[in-house]
Design a protein around this motif. Structure first.
Motif, PDB file in Angstrom:
ATOM      1  N   ALA A 227       0.838  -1.200   0.000  1.00  0.00           N
ATOM      2  CA  ALA A 227       0.000   0.000   0.000  1.00  0.00           C
ATOM      3  C   ALA A 227       0.872   1.248   0.000  1.00  0.00           C
ATOM      4  N   ILE A 228       1.941   1.220   0.816  1.00  0.00           N
ATOM      5  CA  ILE A 228       2.853   2.369   0.827  1.00  0.00           C
ATOM      6  C   ILE A 228       3.469   2.545  -0.563  1.00  0.00           C
TER       7      ILE A 228
ATOM      8  N   LEU B 100      -2.825   2.732 -10.991  1.00  0.00           N
ATOM      9  CA  LEU B 100      -2.934   2.038  -9.709  1.00  0.00           C
ATOM     10  C   LEU B 100      -3.114   0.539  -9.915  1.00  0.00           C
ATOM     11  N   GLY B 101      -3.859   0.159 -10.921  1.00  0.00           N
ATOM     12  CA  GLY B 101      -4.148  -1.252 -11.125  1.00  0.00           C
ATOM     13  C   GLY B 101      -3.155  -1.957 -12.028  1.00  0.00           C
TER      14      GLY B 101
ATOM     15  N   GLY C 260      11.092  -5.333 -11.642  1.00  0.00           N
ATOM     16  CA  GLY C 260      11.495  -6.060 -10.443  1.00  0.00           C
ATOM     17  C   GLY C 260      10.711  -5.715  -9.199  1.00  0.00           C
ATOM     18  N   MET C 261       9.512  -5.153  -9.348  1.00  0.00           N
ATOM     19  CA  MET C 261       8.743  -4.846  -8.144  1.00  0.00           C
ATOM     20  C   MET C 261       7.993  -6.064  -7.631  1.00  0.00           C
ATOM     21  N   VAL C 262       8.273  -7.211  -8.222  1.00  0.00           N
ATOM     22  CA  VAL C 262       7.591  -8.425  -7.810  1.00  0.00           C
ATOM     23  C   VAL C 262       8.418  -9.121  -6.722  1.00  0.00           C
TER      24      VAL C 262
ATOM     25  N   ALA D 179       3.736  -3.241  -4.909  1.00  0.00           N
ATOM     26  CA  ALA D 179       2.533  -2.458  -5.160  1.00  0.00           C
ATOM     27  C   ALA D 179       1.327  -3.369  -4.960  1.00  0.00           C
ATOM     28  N   LEU D 180       0.193  -2.748  -4.715  1.00  0.00           N
ATOM     29  CA  LEU D 180      -1.015  -3.539  -4.412  1.00  0.00           C
ATOM     30  C   LEU D 180      -1.327  -4.592  -5.478  1.00  0.00           C
ATOM     31  N   PRO D 181      -1.393  -4.215  -6.754  1.00  0.00           N
ATOM     32  CA  PRO D 181      -1.753  -5.245  -7.741  1.00  0.00           C
ATOM     33  C   PRO D 181      -0.710  -6.354  -7.822  1.00  0.00           C
TER      34      PRO D 181
END
Ligand code: ADP
Ligand code: MG
Lengths: 270, 435
Positions: free
Chosen positions: B217-218, B358-359, B368-370, B386-388
């Protein structure tokens, strides 16, 4: 006699004319792209006089009017030739700032176009951007006098902070006149200011033009012969991009020099 | 005389002007519209009910409260905490928990088999929790206090009735002995549901009961701020320049076509672009919210530019002439009159772009945000998710407790979106109220 029908004038003569007239257009031509809309128009605008521009639609009246405060600059592919002076100064000279020119030569449009803001803001906007007032008191003063001059004060003084677009058509047009007057212009250009108004509102605006004349020089485009006869002292007749003739309004309507003017006034074309 | 009366009473023959046909056409059209809306609503309802049905349980969490004794023998056997408080970090907190369970459930703490089974009641994250408590307050050593401990994910699922108890014990995650203990704890009022704050504050975890959306969320919030702060001013400035100042020629036509094309480029391509430009070329850190924000900014820009240009174009020319005729400069005309009138449209474009951003998952995977990020990012340069992406990662987990969390996370994402849209609607109202 038309004073400037002759295109060949001595420089000295031009000088004296520039001094005696508020505005003077010499050999004004306008092209929209390849299409020529005005052909060598020579026309003088006299101080504290209402000059009416008449002629069949599409003959270039609005085009000429827009030349006088360089609103044509905002139209893509519009080119203006010739010379137009305001008190002897060429307004198309590079040294002239259009912003300042338009503060001196104001304009009222065919369709009332108040800003979608309050009545007060509509009138105060011009003085604000030109720095004509500093304090709230000054602004209040300008708004009040402008609205009084436009004959609208009594109708709106209790709702200055309501939307200008909420007024009736005639009131909106007078608001636009007040807005133009608020920046203290020397010349006010009006392009068929009554064509969107009903007869009563038209009468009010005409009366207003009559009163404004003592302080301002007015050029008005109109398609109504009666209106030209009622409000103007001088009338210029255009046809197919040319100035047919220009003279005292009385003379034009009773005994024009040109047969084309005669025909137009008699309603034979247009 | 009679003739005249006759003709007058015969109704004039009216031409058929097709009124019936016209009304029928209108009725048909209304029906089509109604059908379209109904289909849309049905699918929305299906989606929402399925998500809510699967996910509402994620917002509560089974907790087991126990009197826990921090005996010195387990926490600080060498009794050195006075010199070196960090020694407390090495305490045997798993044993602390086992002893507490043994005391509560009445089995012998020395019995390894029962002990192992009992251990599985409590989440492994509870050890960390106890350790942090003692580290924060060393005076707890030797004392007994009541502590609420997270139940293990499978126990939580069993408590929520999500585990099929008719399956033979050998193939079941929760054994019969554990079920008996659960009942015992429940009867003693020790096993209860509590609001799952961990879902909102925890970072990633391999244990479902300890996994949360906090970091994601951050990360999403930071990225949205970056997108908003960059794409709105850049997009609006670019639109104003293109719409009001740029000469109309072949070159600007080309730019226009390209912007329209960019809006249709698949988002994964932006991810590749971000990877090669921001990460490989500019050397920015992988998995960082800045890079994600920049990539999403690039992706959002065309949307904002198209929407802004359309709403600038829609401002009536009469307003422009009015301002110019008064002697306003072009800048004044734009910023005092045109832009405020175009603002509702600009905001709509911005919010659509932001909602998309956002989605968006695909471009973030590429940069690489996974990653598995358990700690909060301190700066935007730190790794985050990230949220999604979090939803995507949870959806790939097998455990039952992750299934409900996936749906729970979708609900959180939807609430995020609704809040953003609400904000936009309110803003738009404010701008529109200027007549
Ligand atoms: N913005 C424009 N672009 C191209 N042609 C124009 C434009 N404005 C006016 N014209 C042309 O110039 C001629 C004169 O127009 P205008 O001055 O508006 O006539 P009037 O006001 O006398 O009715 C017309 O033929 C018109 O088609
Ligand atoms: Mg016209």
């Amino acid at each position: 006699m038309n004073m400037i029908a002759e295109t060949k004038l001595e420089p000295k003569q031009v000088q004296t004319m520039q001094n005696s007239f508020k505005m003077l257009g010499r050999n004004v031509t306008v092209h929209y792209g390849a299409k020529q809309a005005l052909f060598d128009v020579n026309l003088a605008i006299r101080q504290n006089t209402v000059t009416a521009l008449i002629g069949p639609s599409g003959c270039g009246k609005s085009t000429f009017l827009r030349c006088l405060n360089r609103m044509n600059d905002t139209i893509d592919n519009c080119r203006v030739g010739g010379e137009i002076t305001l008190e002897g100064q060429d307004i198309y000279d590079p040294s002239i700032d259009v912003v300042e020119l338009r503060a001196r030569v104001g304009m009222v449009f065919q369709k009332p176009n108040p800003f979608p803001k309050s009545i007060y803001e509509n009138v105060a906007y011009g003085p604000r951007i030109h720095g004509l007032a500093r304090s709230k008191v000054d602004f209040d003063q300008i708004v009040e006098t402008s609205l009084i001059k436009a004959g609208l004060w009594n109708e709106v003084k209790d709702r200055l902070h309501e939307a200008g677009t909420g007024l009736s058509g005639g009131q909106q047009q007078r608001l636009c006149i007040a807005r133009a007057v608020a920046v203290s212009p020397e010349v006010i250009l009006m392009d068929e200011p009554c064509s969107a108004l009903d007869p009563i509102a038209t009468a009010k605006v005409e009366e207003l033009i009559h009163e404004l004349r003592s302080n301002y020089t007015i050029v008005i485009v109109t398609h109504s012969m009666q209106q030209a006869a009622r409000v103007s002292q001088r009338t210029a007749m255009f046809h197919l991009g040319q100035l047919v003739e220009e003279n005292d309004t009385d003379k034009i309507f009773t005994n024009p020099d040109e047969s084309r003017t005669q025909d137009y006034i008699m309603g034979r074309f247009g | 005389m009679s003739d005249a009366i006759l003709t007058a009473s015969v109704p004039a023959v009216r031409r058929d002007i097709g009124l019936k046909r016209r009304y029928a056409a209108e009725r048909r059209f209304r029906l089509y519209g109604l059908a379209a809306i109904t289909i849309g609503l049905v699918f929305l309802a299906l989606l929402l009910t399925s998500v809510v049905r699967k996910g509402y349980t994620a917002f509560v969490q089974t907790e087991i409260s126990l009197p826990v004794t921090f005996s010195e023998a387990l926490v600080d056997p060498t009794n050195k905490r006075a010199e070196d408080p960090q020694i407390l970090a090495k305490g045997k907190y798993d044993k602390v928990i086992r002893e507490a369970l043994a005391a509560q459930l009445g089995f012998d703490a020395k019995d390894l088999k029962s002990g192992k089974a009992a251990d599985q009641l409590i989440s492994p994250s509870a050890r960390v929790e106890l350790r942090d408590m003692v580290l924060a307050d060393p005076s707890l050593v030797g004392k007994t206090i009541d502590v609420s401990l997270l139940a293990e994910g499978n126990i939580d699922s069993a408590n929520k009735g999500q585990i099929d108890l008719s399956v033979p014990e050998a193939r079941r995650k929760v054994k019969d002995q554990q079920l008996t203990w659960m009942q015992q704890l429940k009867d003693a009022g020790k096993l209860k549901f509590a609001f799952n704050t961990g879902l909102f504050v925890n970072g990633a975890s391999s244990r479902p009961e300890a996994a949360g959306l906090g970091v994601a969320a951050i990360g999403s919030a930071v990225m949205m701020l970056i997108v908003l702060a960059l794409s709105l001013p850049i997009g609006v400035a670019a639109s104003i320049y293109l719409e009001e100042f740029a000469p109309k020629n072949k070159f600007t036509d080309l730019i226009e076509v390209n912007i329209n094309n960019l809006a249709a480029v698949p988002s994964i391509v932006y991810g590749l672009l971000g990877l090669s430009v921001f990460v490989n070329f500019l050397g920015m850190p992988r998995s960082a919210a800045v890079v994600g924000g920049l990539v999403l900014t690039l992706m959002t820009l065309p949307t904002i530019i198209i929407a802004t240009r359309a709403s600038l174009k829609a401002v009536p020319p009469s307003i422009r002439s009015a301002a110019l005729g008064l002697g306003a400069s072009k800048m004044q005309m734009i910023f005092h009159h045109v832009l405020p009138l175009a603002m509702p449209g600009v905001l709509t474009g911005a919010i659509i772009g932001l909602a998309h951003a956002l989605g968006e998952t695909a471009p973030l995977l590429l940069i690489g945000m996974v990653a598995f990020v358990a700690n909060y990012p301190v700066t935007p340069m730190d790794p985050s998710t990230a949220l999604p992406v979090q939803i995507y990662m949870w959806a790939n987990e097998a455990e039952r407790a992750f299934v409900e969390r996936t749906s729970g996370a979708i609900m959180v994402l939807l609430v995020f979106l609704i809040l953003m849209n609400l904000g936009a609607v309110l803003l738009r109202r404010r701008f529109e109220r200027r007549w």
